[in-house]
Design an enzyme around this catalytic site. Structure first.
Site, PDB file in Angstrom:
ATOM      1  N   LYS A  80       0.829  -1.212   0.000  1.00 34.86           N
ATOM      2  CA  LYS A  80       0.000   0.000   0.000  1.00 34.86           C
ATOM      3  C   LYS A  80       0.863   1.262   0.000  1.00 34.86           C
ATOM      4  O   LYS A  80       0.510   2.255  -0.654  1.00 34.86           O
ATOM      5  CB  LYS A  80      -0.961   0.000   1.180  1.00 34.86           C
ATOM      6  CG  LYS A  80      -0.328   0.069   2.550  1.00 34.86           C
ATOM      7  CD  LYS A  80      -1.376   0.061   3.638  1.00 34.86           C
ATOM      8  CE  LYS A  80      -0.746   0.106   5.012  1.00 34.86           C
ATOM      9  NZ  LYS A  80       0.095   1.298   5.228  1.00 34.86           N
ATOM     10  N   THR A  81       1.993   1.250   0.731  1.00 34.28           N
ATOM     11  CA  THR A  81       2.877   2.424   0.726  1.00 34.28           C
ATOM     12  C   THR A  81       3.451   2.636  -0.671  1.00 34.28           C
ATOM     13  O   THR A  81       3.590   3.777  -1.133  1.00 34.28           O
ATOM     14  CB  THR A  81       4.015   2.244   1.748  1.00 34.28           C
ATOM     15  OG1 THR A  81       3.449   2.009   3.035  1.00 34.28           O
ATOM     16  CG2 THR A  81       4.893   3.486   1.807  1.00 34.28           C
ATOM     17  N   ASP A  86      -3.115   7.539   4.071  1.00 32.86           N
ATOM     18  CA  ASP A  86      -2.640   6.203   4.454  1.00 32.86           C
ATOM     19  C   ASP A  86      -3.384   5.746   5.711  1.00 32.86           C
ATOM     20  O   ASP A  86      -3.849   6.568   6.503  1.00 32.86           O
ATOM     21  CB  ASP A  86      -1.136   6.273   4.732  1.00 32.86           C
ATOM     22  CG  ASP A  86      -0.494   4.906   4.811  1.00 32.86           C
ATOM     23  OD1 ASP A  86      -1.162   3.902   4.494  1.00 32.86           O
ATOM     24  OD2 ASP A  86       0.696   4.831   5.196  1.00 32.86           O
ATOM     25  N   GLU A  87      -3.511   4.431   5.909  1.00 35.92           N
ATOM     26  CA  GLU A  87      -4.120   3.851   7.116  1.00 35.92           C
ATOM     27  C   GLU A  87      -5.502   4.471   7.396  1.00 35.92           C
ATOM     28  O   GLU A  87      -5.827   4.858   8.515  1.00 35.92           O
ATOM     29  CB  GLU A  87      -3.200   4.046   8.336  1.00 35.92           C
ATOM     30  CG  GLU A  87      -1.797   3.515   8.173  1.00 35.92           C
ATOM     31  CD  GLU A  87      -1.716   1.999   8.198  1.00 35.92           C
ATOM     32  OE1 GLU A  87      -2.784   1.336   8.240  1.00 35.92           O
ATOM     33  OE2 GLU A  87      -0.593   1.465   8.176  1.00 35.92           O
ATOM     34  N   GLN A 121      -7.475  -4.306   9.762  1.00 29.89           N
ATOM     35  CA  GLN A 121      -6.323  -3.892  10.564  1.00 29.89           C
ATOM     36  C   GLN A 121      -6.617  -2.654  11.410  1.00 29.89           C
ATOM     37  O   GLN A 121      -5.699  -1.958  11.837  1.00 29.89           O
ATOM     38  CB  GLN A 121      -5.119  -3.629   9.654  1.00 29.89           C
ATOM     39  CG  GLN A 121      -4.648  -4.867   8.896  1.00 29.89           C
ATOM     40  CD  GLN A 121      -3.395  -4.604   8.094  1.00 29.89           C
ATOM     41  OE1 GLN A 121      -2.307  -4.426   8.643  1.00 29.89           O
ATOM     42  NE2 GLN A 121      -3.527  -4.572   6.786  1.00 29.89           N
ATOM     43  N   ARG A 167       2.420  -9.965  10.601  1.00 31.78           N
ATOM     44  CA  ARG A 167       3.748  -9.336  10.669  1.00 31.78           C
ATOM     45  C   ARG A 167       4.834 -10.344  10.306  1.00 31.78           C
ATOM     46  O   ARG A 167       5.983  -9.962  10.057  1.00 31.78           O
ATOM     47  CB  ARG A 167       4.049  -8.808  12.079  1.00 31.78           C
ATOM     48  CG  ARG A 167       3.105  -7.775  12.670  1.00 31.78           C
ATOM     49  CD  ARG A 167       2.864  -6.602  11.771  1.00 31.78           C
ATOM     50  NE  ARG A 167       1.650  -6.808  10.979  1.00 31.78           N
ATOM     51  CZ  ARG A 167       1.303  -6.078   9.940  1.00 31.78           C
ATOM     52  NH1 ARG A 167       2.083  -5.109   9.541  1.00 31.78           N
ATOM     53  NH2 ARG A 167       0.190  -6.324   9.274  1.00 31.78           N
TER      54      ARG A 167
END
Length: 733
Positions: free
Chosen positions: A33-34, A217-218, A248, A600
């Protein structure tokens, strides 16, 4: 730009090259996504010729913002001057300082961090003569924070009981003190900005016209205030590009609302929705494990996570005898792999639900003489000496800052006690001034009336008032580091630190480290430095390179990745946490927290629980396995967890007495530990361990169905081992 797009997978290309308009990108963990956000910014500038100054990109940490800025410049091969890229709070800070004329504070306002807020709320509660046991400062602050995140001021605070009425009064007094101190807290930064955009059409139009494109973002971690901000900023061009994943969303406790994804869909019905499902981080088995857990949650968009990294190894399931064994298993597993050259120490992360769970792990690492790094514990900027020096600088920059002034006015001790400070504050209130303004008046031989009000306190305060006035005079005349050095010299802070001999080196090194940070802000000024210090996040302080295992909470793990991950404490009452028992939304978030932890892991995943743990009452009590474990197919696990007495899906958790000591007779019984073994090891025996080599037994005891042996190994020190799990062999009796 075509060459850049060729570096992306088809769904990433679709997101990056989407035509202008509202776009919702639902990105699974590790799906890049980044990368998508970075390429989207570069695409807007290079392909659509959008000036960088007309783009705003919002992240949740300073570290993410810096990395994104560097990547964009790398893609374009040029500086992106004018691009607004930063956290919500940093961007709000820029807007608020520009529009301070519409605020109840000046443009040189300071930002109160959590410690400052706590100190101020305690003062308010004390002044209002409320009992801090009845009105816990942290709980009151949480209620105030929630109200601010919902854009409610003190006058709008919902009152349904006497307690609500009291908290409303505390909120009003707290807010009045903030304004009088020319300060705001983090929530104010969002609330004030949202209020400006909503009530000042000319300001809203100015920024809504300026920013053609807004990227976020997020997005699942935004709260109501942040959503309102974005909605108003995008009200003209409506080019809002948001990337997130409702699976998330794990910050509900600080106002995050994953339902903003649904609000986006409602407010922008012509949106384009794109799913990013290809994972570049984990093996397929790890992804399947995560999906088996998260699929049980309602109100989500189903995603089919896949990877080209291969199947990978099953997740290791380990059921420890007790919490000491749990910690020992983690450390022994890491030591074994490191000794055999299979992994580096920094490959490992150990995750848990609450900070308190780190203690036994830390002790186990210390016994193994192994270094570790602890994320989010005592951050550099949270250390006493660092906060002391920042407080001095804040008072110099903004003398109205009551909290910082109270911290440093008698630091080091200069004969200004609580009575003198109380007299100063009462004098200031009576004159309609701040305490700092009264001090500055003393330094220049100002109002005799103020001196008369202070009485004998004036003489005790005057030396510090002279220092403060002198520092203020140097603010625009000397460099930041020169001013910093002068404060150290004038206060004798070094001697004060050296008086604490036990912590001398570390504490003074921290002061010097802060001086080094100041060097980076010489050209930017004290105001920029203070704002940057206030906005530092836990993950911003994580060292980029250190060869040691990482200990961190599941909340702190967001945005990170590690080759091998242990998730410990997988028991009811821990994960899910006991507080989530009667709250379906909280329980769903606990499941999301577990999902974040699992995803993770890159190569190996270890899921660890304990049959029994030491309770707060001193005894060992039986534990129930986490209900989330029953959702994982056994085919995905190496090993298995206890699933007795119908403890699969839907077991009756109400039989477990959450609010009683674990030893309650009404508690549902956990599986019995193994039968007690006979003692085999005695002091002075020579033994051999497959990893640690030869050692001598120092002590041994039978407890909880097994034998715990303390062995001294040359070069390694004393280690405590569980006999049945350690492959310890007797060499000589």
């Amino acid at each position: 730009m075509a060459d850049l797009l060729n570096e992306l997978n088809p769904q990433q290309q679709k997101a990056v090259a989407a035509p202008p308009g509202p776009i919702l990108v639902l990105a699974g963990p590790g799906s890049g996504k980044t990368r998508v956000l970075t390429y989207r910014i570069a695409y807007l500038i290079a392909a659509l010729n959008v000036p960088a100054r007309q783009i705003m990109a919002v992240t949740f940490t300073n570290k993410a913002a810096r990395e994104m800025g560097h990547r964009v410049e790398g893609l374009l091969g040029e500086k992106t001057n004018g691009l607004w890229l930063g956290t919500f709070h940093a961007i709000c800070g820029r807007i608020l300082r520009r529009e301070a004329a519409h605020l109840p504070v000046d443009s040189n306002f300071v930002i109160y961090d959590a410690d400052d807020q706590t100190a101020l709320i305690k003062r308010v509660i004390q002044e209002k003569v409320f009992n801090s046991k009845d009105y816990n400062p942290n709980q009151v602050l949480s209620r105030i924070s929630n109200a601010k995140n919902d854009l409610l001021g003190p006058e709008d605070y919902p009152v349904e009981s006497y307690r609500d009425e009291t908290i409303q009064a505390i909120y009003a007094a707290y807010q009045a003190y903030l304004v009088a101190s020319n300060a705001m807290d983090f929530d104010d930064m969002l609330r004030y900005t949202a209020h400006l955009l909503e009530t000042q059409p000319e300001i809203r139009e100015k920024y809504a016209h300026r920013f053609q494109h807004i990227l976020v973002d997020e997005f699942q971690d935004t709260n109501q205030a942040q959503y309102n901000l974005l909605y108003h900023l995008a009200s003209h061009h409506r080019n809002l590009f948001v990337v997130g994943d409702e699976d998330q969303s794990i910050y509900r406790w600080r106002g995050a609302d994953y339902r903003n994804v649904e609000r986006f869909a409602e407010n922008f019905p012509q949106r384009t929705t794109i799913l990013l499902e290809q994972n570049y981080r984990s093996t397929q088995t790890i992804l399947d494990t995560a999906v088996s857990v998260i699929n049980e949650n309602p109100h989500r968009t189903e995603k089919k996570l896949f990877t080209a990294r291969g199947t990978g190894k099953p997740a290791t399931a380990y059921e420890a005898l007790d919490d000491h064994d749990e910690a020992a298993y983690v450390v022994d597993t890491i030591v074994t792999q490191v000794r055999q050259g299979q992994a580096k120490e920094s490959d490992f992360a150990i995750m848990y639900r609450t900070n308190a769970q780190s203690r036994l792990l830390e002790e186990a690492f210390r016994r193994a003489n192994m270094s570790y790094r602890l994320v989010g514990a005592q951050r550099f900027y949270g250390r006493r000496e660092v906060k002391d020096m920042i407080a001095f600088l804040r008072v110099i920059y903004n003398p109205k800052d009551e909290v910082s002034l109270a911290r440093v006015i008698n630091l080091p001790a200069r004969g200004i006690g609580a009575v003198t400070v109380d007299n100063l504050q009462k004098c200031a209130q009576g004159a309609g001034l701040s305490s700092g303004e009264v001090l500055l008046s003393l330094s220049d031989g100002g109002s005799n009336a103020l001196e008369e009000r202070l009485g004998s306190a004036a003489a005790r305060l005057r030396p510090f008032s002279m220092l403060l006035a002198d520092w203020r005079g140097q603010l625009d005349q000397r460099s930041l580091t020169a001013l910093f050095d002068q404060v150290l010299l004038d206060t004798g802070y070094e001697a004060y630190i050296k008086a604490d001999s036990d912590e001398l080196q570390d504490r003074w090194a921290n002061v010097m480290e802060l001086r080094g940070v100041l060097l980076e802000y010489e050209a930017l000024g004290l105001g920029v430095f203070l704002e940057a210090m206030a906005l530092v996040a836990d993950q911003d302080t994580l060292p980029d390179t250190i060869d040691a295992p990482t200990l961190l909470t599941l909340h702190a793990a967001k945005g990170l990745e590690f080759p091998q991950v242990f998730i410990v404490g997988l028991d009811e009452h821990y994960l899910p946490h006991s507080r989530s028992r009667d709250d379906e939304e909280a329980l769903a978030e606990e499941r999301r927290l577990f999902y974040v932890g699992i995803t993770r892991a890159e190569d190996r995943l270890y899921l660890v629980r304990a049959l029994r743990r030491r309770s707060p009452y001193g005894s060992y009590e039986n534990m129930l396995p986490s209900r989330f474990l029953s959702d994982i197919p056994e085919a995905l696990l190496n090993g298995r967890f206890t699933r007795e007495n119908g403890w699969g899906k839907g077991y009756d958790v109400d039989q477990f007495q959450w609010d009683r000591p674990y030893g309650s007779s009404t508690q549902k019984k956990a599986p019995k530990p193994p039968e007690k073994r006979a003692q085999r090891f005695y002091p002075d025996m020579l033994v051999e361990h497959p990893v640690y080599g030869e050692g001598v037994v120092r002590n041994s005891r039978l407890e909880y169905g097994d034998e715990t042996v303390e062995v001294y190994f040359d070069g390694l020190g004393l280690k405590a081992l569980v006999a049945s799990l350690s492959s310890l062999e007797i060499k000589e009796t």
